[in-house]
Structures are given as C-alpha cells and as structure tokens.
Write a protein that holds these residues in place. Structure first.
Motif, mmCIF file in Angstrom:
data_model
loop_
_atom_site.group_PDB
_atom_site.id
_atom_site.type_symbol
_atom_site.label_atom_id
_atom_site.label_comp_id
_atom_site.label_asym_id
_atom_site.label_seq_id
_atom_site.Cartn_x
_atom_site.Cartn_y
_atom_site.Cartn_z
ATOM 1 N N TRP A 41 40.285 43.594 37.062
ATOM 2 C CA TRP A 41 41.008 42.208 37.419
ATOM 3 C C TRP A 41 42.162 42.757 37.923
ATOM 4 O O TRP A 41 42.846 43.431 37.444
ATOM 5 C CB TRP A 41 41.068 41.365 36.183
ATOM 6 C CG TRP A 41 39.958 40.984 35.607
ATOM 7 C CD1 TRP A 41 39.168 41.678 34.442
ATOM 8 C CD2 TRP A 41 38.871 39.977 35.685
ATOM 9 N NE1 TRP A 41 37.953 41.376 33.949
ATOM 10 C CE2 TRP A 41 37.570 40.140 34.898
ATOM 11 C CE3 TRP A 41 38.761 38.872 36.339
ATOM 12 C CZ2 TRP A 41 36.570 39.328 34.972
ATOM 13 C CZ3 TRP A 41 37.668 37.989 36.526
ATOM 14 C CH2 TRP A 41 36.847 38.227 35.758
ATOM 15 N N ASP A 44 47.329 38.242 38.521
ATOM 16 C CA ASP A 44 47.739 37.157 39.453
ATOM 17 C C ASP A 44 48.694 36.148 38.920
ATOM 18 O O ASP A 44 49.501 35.581 39.499
ATOM 19 C CB ASP A 44 46.270 36.281 39.248
ATOM 20 C CG ASP A 44 46.534 34.750 40.133
ATOM 21 O OD1 ASP A 44 46.831 35.010 41.374
ATOM 22 O OD2 ASP A 44 46.200 33.835 39.472
ATOM 23 N N ASP A 45 48.744 36.438 37.345
ATOM 24 C CA ASP A 45 49.902 35.328 36.615
ATOM 25 C C ASP A 45 50.571 36.707 35.668
ATOM 26 O O ASP A 45 50.463 36.158 34.437
ATOM 27 C CB ASP A 45 49.528 34.285 36.180
ATOM 28 C CG ASP A 45 50.541 33.546 35.355
ATOM 29 O OD1 ASP A 45 51.868 33.674 35.779
ATOM 30 O OD2 ASP A 45 50.167 32.429 34.366
ATOM 31 N N THR A 65 50.744 46.241 41.824
ATOM 32 C CA THR A 65 50.248 45.386 41.318
ATOM 33 C C THR A 65 49.533 45.915 40.121
ATOM 34 O O THR A 65 49.373 47.151 40.203
ATOM 35 C CB THR A 65 49.285 44.436 42.119
ATOM 36 O OG1 THR A 65 49.058 43.362 41.297
ATOM 37 C CG2 THR A 65 48.027 44.992 42.443
#
Length: 118
Positions: A41, A44-45, A65
């Motif tokens: 994954w 995203d937040d 990221t």
C-alpha cells in the motif's frame, strides 16, 4: 496460528512504477511458495509526527513516499520455510541489488504473531 511479515519502505515517487513492477514479481514468487496473501500500500494520508511517524521511521526524504506492506502465512514455521525458498529463488537472486527502486537500508521489517482476531 496465522503469522505476518510486515515492512515499511521509502520509495522515490519517480520510481514508484518500477517499484510496483518489482513488487508484483516478488508477490507472485511468495504466493507460488505458499504465502496466503501479499499486499503493498502506498501512503495516502500519512503525516510526519512530533515524536514518531511512518515518514520518520524510514527517514523519508523530499520526493519520496512511504509503502506499507505485509505477507500473510499459515504459521511462523510455514513463513520460515517459504522465506528460505524465496531467498533461494533465481528470479530474486537475478535482481541487481544496486539498482532496486528503493533504499533497502531504510527498510523496516519483522515478523508478527497474531494477537487479536475480531
């Protein structure tokens, strides 16, 4: 009892596509040898914390990221058998370790025994 290997890596955003390609290959290999599930994954937040956070854990740099992942097994014993086979697999051995699309030195990983199932 179920067992999970979890890991967190910092991936340069410009190399995310190459990372996903490598991950798909690795996931297929783990599944071929018997892993129940292989998931990755992308953040995203995920915000930096004051004391700890996912970005701090991998010393996230500008332009990177966080990727959070796990591999699920039937048991710790099965995990140990599967990982031995995976690490000996020629498809993974052929990867140029100097050209992987992430900094393996900043990877955090470990095995986890189930505590709660709801």
């Amino acid at each position: 009892m179920p067992y999970v290997d979890g890991f967190i890596v910092a991936v340069p955003k410009k190399k995310l596509k190459a990372y996903a390609k490598l991950s798909k290959m690795a996931g297929k290999i783990w599944r071929e040898y018997g892993a129940l599930d292989y998931r990755e994954w992308v953040a995203d937040d995920v915000k930096p914390g004051k004391l700890t956070s996912f970005p701090q854990s991998v010393k996230l740099k500008s332009g990177e990221t966080v990727v959070f992942a796990w591999i699920t097994y039937k048991s710790r014993a099965q995990r140990d058998r599967i990982n031995a086979k995976v690490m000996a697999d020629p498809r993974l051995a052929s990867i140029n370790k100097d050209n992987v699309p992430f900094d393996a030195a900043r990877m955090i990983y470990g095995g986890f025994a189930q505590l709660v199932k709801v």
